[in-house]
Each structure stands twice: as C-alpha cells, then as structure tokens.
Design a protein around this motif. Sequence first.
Motif, PDB file in Angstrom:
ATOM      1  N   PRO A  41       3.632  -1.295  -1.062  1.00  0.00           N
ATOM      2  CA  PRO A  41       4.313  -1.386   0.230  1.00  0.00           C
ATOM      3  C   PRO A  41       5.343  -2.508   0.243  1.00  0.00           C
ATOM      4  O   PRO A  41       5.042  -3.643  -0.122  1.00  0.00           O
ATOM      5  CB  PRO A  41       3.167  -1.682   1.212  1.00  0.00           C
ATOM      6  N   GLY A  42       6.556  -2.191   0.625  1.00  0.00           N
ATOM      7  CA  GLY A  42       7.611  -3.193   0.732  1.00  0.00           C
ATOM      8  C   GLY A  42       8.147  -3.711  -0.590  1.00  0.00           C
ATOM      9  O   GLY A  42       8.933  -4.659  -0.604  1.00  0.00           O
ATOM     10  N   LYS A  43       7.737  -3.075  -1.683  1.00  0.00           N
ATOM     11  CA  LYS A  43       8.172  -3.559  -2.999  1.00  0.00           C
ATOM     12  C   LYS A  43       8.891  -2.467  -3.767  1.00  0.00           C
ATOM     13  O   LYS A  43       9.089  -1.359  -3.274  1.00  0.00           O
ATOM     14  CB  LYS A  43       6.960  -4.066  -3.791  1.00  0.00           C
ATOM     15  N   GLY A  44       9.285  -2.781  -4.986  1.00  0.00           N
ATOM     16  CA  GLY A  44      10.020  -1.833  -5.801  1.00  0.00           C
ATOM     17  C   GLY A  44       9.123  -0.929  -6.622  1.00  0.00           C
ATOM     18  O   GLY A  44       7.902  -0.905  -6.469  1.00  0.00           O
ATOM     19  N   LEU A  45       9.755  -0.183  -7.509  1.00  0.00           N
ATOM     20  CA  LEU A  45       9.063   0.802  -8.329  1.00  0.00           C
ATOM     21  C   LEU A  45       8.507   0.172  -9.600  1.00  0.00           C
ATOM     22  O   LEU A  45       9.120  -0.724 -10.189  1.00  0.00           O
ATOM     23  CB  LEU A  45      10.034   1.925  -8.704  1.00  0.00           C
ATOM     24  N   THR A 120      -0.402   8.140  -1.147  1.00  0.00           N
ATOM     25  CA  THR A 120      -0.641   6.761  -0.731  1.00  0.00           C
ATOM     26  C   THR A 120      -2.083   6.401  -1.040  1.00  0.00           C
ATOM     27  O   THR A 120      -3.015   7.080  -0.593  1.00  0.00           O
ATOM     28  CB  THR A 120      -0.369   6.589   0.767  1.00  0.00           C
ATOM     29  N   VAL A 121      -2.254   5.363  -1.837  1.00  0.00           N
ATOM     30  CA  VAL A 121      -3.588   4.888  -2.201  1.00  0.00           C
ATOM     31  C   VAL A 121      -3.770   3.496  -1.624  1.00  0.00           C
ATOM     32  O   VAL A 121      -2.963   2.603  -1.870  1.00  0.00           O
ATOM     33  CB  VAL A 121      -3.777   4.863  -3.723  1.00  0.00           C
ATOM     34  N   THR A 122      -4.818   3.337  -0.846  1.00  0.00           N
ATOM     35  CA  THR A 122      -5.136   2.049  -0.238  1.00  0.00           C
ATOM     36  C   THR A 122      -6.462   1.558  -0.805  1.00  0.00           C
ATOM     37  O   THR A 122      -7.436   2.310  -0.841  1.00  0.00           O
ATOM     38  CB  THR A 122      -5.240   2.166   1.287  1.00  0.00           C
ATOM     39  N   VAL A 123      -6.461   0.312  -1.252  1.00  0.00           N
ATOM     40  CA  VAL A 123      -7.689  -0.308  -1.755  1.00  0.00           C
ATOM     41  C   VAL A 123      -8.120  -1.360  -0.743  1.00  0.00           C
ATOM     42  O   VAL A 123      -7.411  -2.341  -0.500  1.00  0.00           O
ATOM     43  CB  VAL A 123      -7.484  -0.948  -3.133  1.00  0.00           C
ATOM     44  N   SER A 124      -9.273  -1.139  -0.150  1.00  0.00           N
ATOM     45  CA  SER A 124      -9.752  -2.044   0.888  1.00  0.00           C
ATOM     46  C   SER A 124     -11.273  -1.989   0.956  1.00  0.00           C
ATOM     47  O   SER A 124     -11.856  -0.913   0.819  1.00  0.00           O
ATOM     48  CB  SER A 124      -9.158  -1.668   2.243  1.00  0.00           C
ATOM     49  N   SER A 125     -11.860  -3.130   1.174  1.00  0.00           N
ATOM     50  CA  SER A 125     -13.308  -3.178   1.312  1.00  0.00           C
ATOM     51  C   SER A 125     -13.723  -2.807   2.735  1.00  0.00           C
ATOM     52  O   SER A 125     -14.908  -2.675   3.015  1.00  0.00           O
ATOM     53  CB  SER A 125     -13.827  -4.566   0.946  1.00  0.00           C
TER      54      SER A 125
END
Lengths: 125, 107
Positions: A41-45, A120-125
């Motif tokens: 998110p908000g970054k480059g490739l 979209t892959v989100t890593v969250s506890s």
Amino acid sequence: QVQLQQWGAGLLKPSETLSLTCAVYGGSFSIYYWSWIRQPPGKGLEWIGEFNRSGSTNYNPSLKNRVTISVDTSNNQFSLKLSSVTAADTAAYYCARGLSITLVRGTKLLGMDVWGKGTTVTVSS
Amino acid sequence: DIQLTQSPSFLSASVGDRVTITCRASQGFSSYLAWYQLKPGKAPKLLIYSASTLQSGVPSRFSGSGSGTEFTLTISSLQPEDFATYYCQQLNSYPPTFGPGTKVDIE
C-alpha cells in the motif's frame, strides 16, 4: 485474447503461508515467462519471481528463502507460495506474463505484457 | 541490484501538454527497460519495452528512448486517460527492479 485469472486467501495471520494461483486462458503457456509482482500500500512495485521459458525459476533475493513458484502445465496454471508472512508482506499481488526474445545464449525477459487483476493480501493478527 | 530513480516523482500537467519522465539507472545497460502505466484498482499496463518499442495497442503518443543510464518516456499530447502513475523497470539483470514511480496529475 489471453487472460490471467488469479485467486487465493486475502487475509493471513503472521507466520502463515501466502498461497496464490494464476490460471492462463486463451494462449500458449510454454513460450512465455510467468511472474509474480507485488505492490505494498502506498509503495512501488516489487518483482517477486518467475518461472521462465527454460523451465527454471528465479526469485528476488530479498524473498528467496521464503518464496516458491510452481507450475502446473497440464492446467496452464502457476502458483506462488510465500512462507512466514509478516505485516510487511501486506500488498496487492499480481501474476503476469512475460514477453521474451531468444538470444544466442538463451532467452531474455523484455517486460510483462498481460497481468492478472491483482489480489489484495493483508497480514494481520 | 540495479537501482532506478525517476524524475520527477510528481508532475502536474494539462490535457494537450507534452510530458517527459526520466528514469536513471545506477549502472548502465543497453535497452532492457520497460515502462508501465498504473491506475488505482487496475492491473498495470505495459507501454514500452526494449526502451523504445511500443507495445501493441498502446497509442502512438507514447514513446520511449535512451540507453546506458538514462531513459525517457514521453507523452506527446497528454489525454484525460493518461493521468496515472508511471513506472520504469530494468530487465537487464536479476532481479528485475522498478523505479519508484512518477504520478501524473491534472493541473
């Protein structure tokens, strides 16, 4: 017209393994490179890795110990596994087809001309 | 790894403007450079490969040039659909690396 359809889990907990698959519809499989790229998110490739025309894989050294790309040629699919994920692995993940040319010493990747829609892959506890 | 920088990182322009984006590499190489267009929520689109070869279906207002350590992407007459973020990518050596991007916004 070639289309790439990708799927996989979108929410992971830290230390789990990310697993994505990309199916290729409407084109040849064996004469192209098949890559995975991600964008936090908000970054480059960031290029993750590839399965190339020679039948071998190349990985980004920054991820090399955690990443595996495999191919199922019978079903025109290729897959990404990224182990021990952390929040830093949160990103949109894309599969892509690579254009290449044949040189005297082998083939050379020129660019990614067909892309999946992204997962979209989100890593969250 | 070959590091890429892009300039400017952001530019504001109007429809019809000529726009040039520069990509500089930490070490020189011949022509294994590609340009992509990214729009929010959409897959990246290949515009140019081999530094100057226009990808099939891409409008001719897009052009690329350069070699060595400096490459450019030019949009000859900016259209409303061209407002996006543009990335260069080197494919000369592994790992293929991308520039940080240039966002083209409406003035």
